[in-house]
Scaffold this motif. Structure first.
Motif, PDB file in Angstrom:
ATOM      1  N   TRP A   1      -6.820   3.026  -1.726  1.00  0.00           N
ATOM      2  CA  TRP A   1      -6.773   2.717  -0.297  1.00  0.00           C
ATOM      3  C   TRP A   1      -7.545   3.820   0.412  1.00  0.00           C
ATOM      4  O   TRP A   1      -7.118   4.956   0.484  1.00  0.00           O
ATOM      5  CB  TRP A   1      -5.314   2.659   0.183  1.00  0.00           C
ATOM      6  CG  TRP A   1      -5.166   2.499   1.667  1.00  0.00           C
ATOM      7  CD1 TRP A   1      -6.082   1.982   2.539  1.00  0.00           C
ATOM      8  CD2 TRP A   1      -4.028   2.864   2.452  1.00  0.00           C
ATOM      9  NE1 TRP A   1      -5.595   2.001   3.829  1.00  0.00           N
ATOM     10  CE2 TRP A   1      -4.337   2.539   3.805  1.00  0.00           C
ATOM     11  CE3 TRP A   1      -2.797   3.427   2.167  1.00  0.00           C
ATOM     12  CZ2 TRP A   1      -3.447   2.774   4.853  1.00  0.00           C
ATOM     13  CZ3 TRP A   1      -1.911   3.661   3.198  1.00  0.00           C
ATOM     14  CH2 TRP A   1      -2.230   3.328   4.522  1.00  0.00           C
TER      15      TRP A   1
ATOM     16  N   ARG B   1      -3.393   0.680  -3.549  1.00  0.00           N
ATOM     17  CA  ARG B   1      -2.989  -0.710  -3.320  1.00  0.00           C
ATOM     18  C   ARG B   1      -2.541  -1.277  -4.663  1.00  0.00           C
ATOM     19  O   ARG B   1      -3.236  -1.118  -5.661  1.00  0.00           O
ATOM     20  CB  ARG B   1      -4.148  -1.533  -2.766  1.00  0.00           C
ATOM     21  CG  ARG B   1      -4.611  -1.120  -1.384  1.00  0.00           C
ATOM     22  CD  ARG B   1      -5.900  -1.824  -0.997  1.00  0.00           C
ATOM     23  NE  ARG B   1      -7.071  -1.201  -1.572  1.00  0.00           N
ATOM     24  CZ  ARG B   1      -8.149  -1.862  -1.995  1.00  0.00           C
ATOM     25  NH1 ARG B   1      -8.176  -3.182  -1.965  1.00  0.00           N
ATOM     26  NH2 ARG B   1      -9.188  -1.219  -2.470  1.00  0.00           N
TER      27      ARG B   1
ATOM     28  N   ASN C   1       0.849  -1.174   0.000  1.00  0.00           N
ATOM     29  CA  ASN C   1       0.000   0.000   0.000  1.00  0.00           C
ATOM     30  C   ASN C   1       0.895   1.238   0.000  1.00  0.00           C
ATOM     31  O   ASN C   1       1.901   1.289   0.706  1.00  0.00           O
ATOM     32  CB  ASN C   1      -0.934   0.012   1.217  1.00  0.00           C
ATOM     33  CG  ASN C   1      -0.184  -0.117   2.534  1.00  0.00           C
ATOM     34  OD1 ASN C   1       0.602  -1.037   2.722  1.00  0.00           O
ATOM     35  ND2 ASN C   1      -0.424   0.803   3.457  1.00  0.00           N
TER      36      ASN C   1
ATOM     37  N   ASP D   1     -10.382  -3.745   1.295  1.00  0.00           N
ATOM     38  CA  ASP D   1      -9.478  -2.656   1.633  1.00  0.00           C
ATOM     39  C   ASP D   1      -8.608  -3.040   2.834  1.00  0.00           C
ATOM     40  O   ASP D   1      -8.773  -4.103   3.442  1.00  0.00           O
ATOM     41  CB  ASP D   1     -10.275  -1.382   1.905  1.00  0.00           C
ATOM     42  CG  ASP D   1      -9.515  -0.111   1.559  1.00  0.00           C
ATOM     43  OD1 ASP D   1      -8.282  -0.180   1.401  1.00  0.00           O
ATOM     44  OD2 ASP D   1     -10.152   0.957   1.462  1.00  0.00           O
ATOM     45  N   TYR D   2      -7.713  -2.143   3.207  1.00  0.00           N
ATOM     46  CA  TYR D   2      -6.653  -2.388   4.197  1.00  0.00           C
ATOM     47  C   TYR D   2      -7.237  -2.731   5.569  1.00  0.00           C
ATOM     48  O   TYR D   2      -7.970  -1.936   6.166  1.00  0.00           O
ATOM     49  CB  TYR D   2      -5.814  -1.113   4.279  1.00  0.00           C
ATOM     50  CG  TYR D   2      -4.617  -1.142   5.179  1.00  0.00           C
ATOM     51  CD1 TYR D   2      -3.361  -1.455   4.682  1.00  0.00           C
ATOM     52  CD2 TYR D   2      -4.721  -0.810   6.518  1.00  0.00           C
ATOM     53  CE1 TYR D   2      -2.238  -1.431   5.491  1.00  0.00           C
ATOM     54  CE2 TYR D   2      -3.613  -0.789   7.345  1.00  0.00           C
ATOM     55  CZ  TYR D   2      -2.379  -1.101   6.828  1.00  0.00           C
ATOM     56  OH  TYR D   2      -1.277  -1.085   7.639  1.00  0.00           O
TER      57      TYR D   2
ATOM     58  N   PHE E   1      -5.066  -7.042   2.191  1.00  0.00           N
ATOM     59  CA  PHE E   1      -5.914  -6.233   1.324  1.00  0.00           C
ATOM     60  C   PHE E   1      -5.842  -6.806  -0.086  1.00  0.00           C
ATOM     61  O   PHE E   1      -4.902  -7.525  -0.458  1.00  0.00           O
ATOM     62  CB  PHE E   1      -5.507  -4.753   1.327  1.00  0.00           C
ATOM     63  CG  PHE E   1      -4.035  -4.486   1.111  1.00  0.00           C
ATOM     64  CD1 PHE E   1      -3.480  -4.447  -0.165  1.00  0.00           C
ATOM     65  CD2 PHE E   1      -3.203  -4.245   2.191  1.00  0.00           C
ATOM     66  CE1 PHE E   1      -2.136  -4.182  -0.354  1.00  0.00           C
ATOM     67  CE2 PHE E   1      -1.856  -3.972   2.012  1.00  0.00           C
ATOM     68  CZ  PHE E   1      -1.315  -3.945   0.740  1.00  0.00           C
TER      69      PHE E   1
ATOM     70  N   TRP F   1      -8.819   2.161   7.013  1.00  0.00           N
ATOM     71  CA  TRP F   1      -7.950   1.342   7.860  1.00  0.00           C
ATOM     72  C   TRP F   1      -8.824   0.776   8.967  1.00  0.00           C
ATOM     73  O   TRP F   1      -9.352   1.509   9.795  1.00  0.00           O
ATOM     74  CB  TRP F   1      -6.812   2.211   8.414  1.00  0.00           C
ATOM     75  CG  TRP F   1      -5.887   1.505   9.361  1.00  0.00           C
ATOM     76  CD1 TRP F   1      -5.862   0.174   9.680  1.00  0.00           C
ATOM     77  CD2 TRP F   1      -4.827   2.104  10.122  1.00  0.00           C
ATOM     78  NE1 TRP F   1      -4.860  -0.100  10.576  1.00  0.00           N
ATOM     79  CE2 TRP F   1      -4.208   1.074  10.869  1.00  0.00           C
ATOM     80  CE3 TRP F   1      -4.352   3.408  10.239  1.00  0.00           C
ATOM     81  CZ2 TRP F   1      -3.147   1.318  11.727  1.00  0.00           C
ATOM     82  CZ3 TRP F   1      -3.287   3.640  11.088  1.00  0.00           C
ATOM     83  CH2 TRP F   1      -2.684   2.607  11.818  1.00  0.00           C
TER      84      TRP F   1
END
Length: 403
Positions: A78, A106, A51, A207-208, A221, A81
């Motif tokens: 991205w 990403r 990322n 996603d992350y 991710f 979180w």
């Protein structure tokens, strides 16, 4: 400028090296040569994902907008979180829009390398390894001389008359070791492993996200091309290598399975993927070393991991390499195009980058608190939802170098 063009040799066509070559490639007063030991189609050392932070994209938009557009078009955004326990309890869910002015990205390492190298292929000599570097001796054209070998043919070569040698050759930089000595690393006592699988479950991992079982952490991710990047970490003795016994499927499964129940569906998918792909895992230890950017003679410039090896906890390794390269492009273009002095440019690069890099190195280390032996991941993750931590995130993601 009078006389010959300034000769700039960049060792390593990674993130910083390729961006610097891109930014200097059209200068009539500079000859840019990038040396890359890997062949043009060899991505064996780039078989995982990463990322790239919002700050890198913001910096590229400010300095090299064409490159920013190129990366954005080939990556996934991205945007968030999220932190949970491996049993499923959510601890943090942070939209990056609260602390950043734009998304991060990403991407696969191999794809990132291919994108950054494509515009500078005319300046990269692939399959060429540096065998020796030195300040010029009597009778040699200086200031720097570089000896090379073609890894395919075994033919040796010499590049002399080098006005600036740039070390973009990573954490174990030979340029840094040759001219400034081998840095003494500081090990945090954490093992990290990385894996890229050619499978995705967008219903489970997109996603992350991070998941903790005690201080043992999973991170994952989705990346372009139906892939999932997975990283795991766990505490180890800071003075020892990664124990072989922990590299087994049963040991890894035990690290991330809650004692009081089954893992969540997300973590079950990740644990099964790890245990089914042991041979493809990349192992390392979290470490850092003191930042340094140039030599006293002001003929050597270090960028990225060569200049400031840092822990990857906040995903700032490649991100800071991009910031480095953006600043270096601007300072060197000014010096080379206007007939200025390279040494003055190197001083300006260090002055602009040192405080920023020291903040990022320290913040990345501090954010590793939940991964250390004896850590409380619940308390530590909840602390990351508080204003003081998020103010630092905003500083990280928004306070990029000025053009």
């Amino acid at each position: 400028m009078s006389g010959r063009r300034k000769r700039i040799v960049i060792v390593g066509s990674g993130v910083a090296g390729s961006i610097l070559a891109y930014g200097l490639r059209d200068l009539p007063d500079a000859e840019v040569i990038c040396l890359e030991r890997a062949s043009a189609d060899d991505h064996s050392d780039a078989g995982t994902g990463l990322n790239v932070g919002p700050n890198a994209i913001k910096a590229l938009r400010r300095f090299l907008p064409d490159l920013a557009d190129l990366l954005l078009s080939a990556s996934l955004p991205w945007k968030s979180w999220r932190i949970s326990l491996t049993g499923g309890r959510e601890l943090m869910n942070l939209p990056l829009s609260q602390v950043a002015d734009n998304d991060g990205i990403r991407i696969r390492w191999s794809q990132l390398y291919a994108l950054l190298r494509q515009p500078v292929l005319d300046h990269v000599r692939f399959g060429v390894e540096v065998t020796a570097m030195r300040y010029a001796r009597a009778g040699e054209a200086g200031p720097i001389v570089v000896e090379t070998i073609d890894r395919a043919t075994g033919a040796g070569g010499v590049i002399d008359g080098v006005d600036l040698l740039v070390g973009g050759d990573g954490r174990y930089s030979r340029v840094r070791e040759t001219f400034l000595g081998r840095p003494r690393p500081y090990f945090l006592g954490v093992c990290i492993f990385r894996l890229l699988i050619e499978q995705s479950r967008i219903d489970l991992v997109d996603d992350y996200e991070q998941w903790f079982n005690g201080p043992n952490r999973l991170l994952a991710f989705r990346v372009p091309g139906n892939g999932t990047y997975i990283a795991g970490s766990f505490p180890i003795d800071p003075d020892e290598d990664v124990p072989d016994g922990v590299k087994r499927a049963d040991a890894l499964r035990a690290l991330y399975t809650p004692r009081d129940g089954a893992p969540s569906d997300q973590c079950a998918f990740l644990i099964d993927a790890i245990c089914s792909n042991l041979a493809d895992i990349h192992w390392a230890r979290l470490q850092e070393a003191p930042p340094v950017f140039s030599d006293p003679g002001q003929r050597i410039l270090l960028l990225g991991d060569a200049a400031h090896p840092m822990v990857p906890t906040l995903g700032q390794g490649a991100t800071q390499a991009i910031e480095d390269a953006c600043v270096a492009v601007t300072r060197l273009r000014k010096a080379l195009h206007g007939g200025g002095d390279i040494g003055t440019a190197l001083e300006a690069i260090e002055q602009q980058r040192r405080a920023r890099v020291e903040f990022v190195v320290d913040f990345s280390r501090d954010a590793t608190d939940t991964m250390l032996a004896g850590a409380d991941p619940v308390a530590g993750s909840l602390a990351k939802t508080r204003p003081d931590f998020q103010a630092k995130l905003a500083r990280l993601y928004r306070d990029v170098p000025a053009a």
